[in-house]
Scaffold this active site. Structure first.
Site, PDB file in Angstrom:
ATOM      1  N   LYS A   9     -24.147 -15.506  22.775  1.00 11.49           N
ATOM      2  CA  LYS A   9     -25.353 -14.852  22.277  1.00 11.49           C
ATOM      3  C   LYS A   9     -25.985 -15.611  21.107  1.00 11.49           C
ATOM      4  O   LYS A   9     -25.345 -16.467  20.484  1.00 11.49           O
ATOM      5  CB  LYS A   9     -25.017 -13.421  21.865  1.00 11.49           C
ATOM      6  N   PHE A  57     -31.342   1.782  22.430  1.00  8.22           N
ATOM      7  CA  PHE A  57     -31.189   0.463  21.806  1.00  8.22           C
ATOM      8  C   PHE A  57     -31.829  -0.666  22.603  1.00  8.22           C
ATOM      9  O   PHE A  57     -31.755  -1.832  22.199  1.00  8.22           O
ATOM     10  CB  PHE A  57     -29.699   0.150  21.586  1.00  8.22           C
ATOM     11  N   ARG A  85     -12.920 -10.620  30.168  1.00  9.80           N
ATOM     12  CA  ARG A  85     -13.201  -9.402  29.394  1.00  9.80           C
ATOM     13  C   ARG A  85     -12.111  -9.183  28.346  1.00  9.80           C
ATOM     14  O   ARG A  85     -12.396  -8.783  27.219  1.00  9.80           O
ATOM     15  CB  ARG A  85     -13.345  -8.197  30.318  1.00  9.80           C
ATOM     16  N   THR A  91     -16.218  -4.364  22.801  1.00 12.53           N
ATOM     17  CA  THR A  91     -17.633  -4.539  22.467  1.00 12.53           C
ATOM     18  C   THR A  91     -17.871  -4.373  20.973  1.00 12.53           C
ATOM     19  O   THR A  91     -18.598  -5.149  20.357  1.00 12.53           O
ATOM     20  CB  THR A  91     -18.493  -3.539  23.261  1.00 12.53           C
ATOM     21  N   ARG A 102     -14.450 -11.771  20.043  1.00 10.80           N
ATOM     22  CA  ARG A 102     -15.224 -10.868  19.180  1.00 10.80           C
ATOM     23  C   ARG A 102     -14.524 -10.588  17.853  1.00 10.80           C
ATOM     24  O   ARG A 102     -15.186 -10.470  16.826  1.00 10.80           O
ATOM     25  CB  ARG A 102     -15.551  -9.593  19.934  1.00 10.80           C
ATOM     26  N   ASN A 112     -22.365  -9.476  18.650  1.00 10.51           N
ATOM     27  CA  ASN A 112     -20.935  -9.555  18.951  1.00 10.51           C
ATOM     28  C   ASN A 112     -20.556 -10.835  19.699  1.00 10.51           C
ATOM     29  O   ASN A 112     -19.566 -10.881  20.409  1.00 10.51           O
ATOM     30  CB  ASN A 112     -20.461  -8.304  19.683  1.00 10.51           C
ATOM     31  N   HIS A 115     -21.220 -12.168  25.825  1.00 14.05           N
ATOM     32  CA  HIS A 115     -21.368 -11.186  26.897  1.00 14.05           C
ATOM     33  C   HIS A 115     -20.528 -11.690  28.055  1.00 14.05           C
ATOM     34  O   HIS A 115     -20.395 -12.894  28.256  1.00 14.05           O
ATOM     35  CB  HIS A 115     -22.838 -11.085  27.334  1.00 14.05           C
TER      36      HIS A 115
END
Length: 138
Positions: A9, A57, A85, A91, A102, A112, A115
């Site tokens: 991100k 959001f 994951r 998350t 993370r 965070n 993705h």
């Protein structure tokens, strides 16, 4: 072997964490089948996160995702969706376990760092959203 989609991100790209995140990915036995850096526009971000369109959001998420470049990747490995994951961590970085991406790099729930696809089906959809057939290594 299974494929999954991963995205670094804007916050992580802006903080020069691409190499550190890729290092963690490769140390966890993932093969990078494709990778590219791009700047999403509003339409692309809205399309990618369309599942969240009705969530409060949504606009903030889209604004964040177009705030800077991202890195999109296709990762290949055994049980790639589940394992990636697990490597990403929760998350919410406050709930992420030590040793996860993370926990190591996230700033907040929104910023965070990464993705990852949440299912085999979404991995296919997300890979196809960012990569055409010529950009993939089998």
């Amino acid at each position: 072997m299974q494929h999954t989609f991963a995205l670094i991100k804007p916050d992580a790209v802006q903080r020069n964490l691409i190499g550190a995140i890729i290092n963690m990915i490769e140390k966890n036995d993932f093969y990078i089948s494709a990778m590219k850096m791009l700047q999403m526009n509003r339409q692309q971000a809205e399309g990618f996160y369309s599942v969240h369109r009705e969530r409060p959001f949504f606009n903030e998420l889209v604004d964040y995702m177009i705030s800077g470049p991202i890195v999109s990747l296709i990762l290949t490995g055994e049980n790639a969706v589940t394992r990636y994951r697990e490597l990403m961590g929760a998350t919410n970085p406050q709930n992420a376990q030590e040793g996860t991406i993370r926990k190591s790099f996230a700033i907040s729930l929104m910023e965070n760092a990464v993705h990852g696809s949440d299912s085999d089906e979404n991995a296919i959809i997300e890979i196809n959203y960012f990569f055409n057939a010529f950009e993939r290594i089998r």
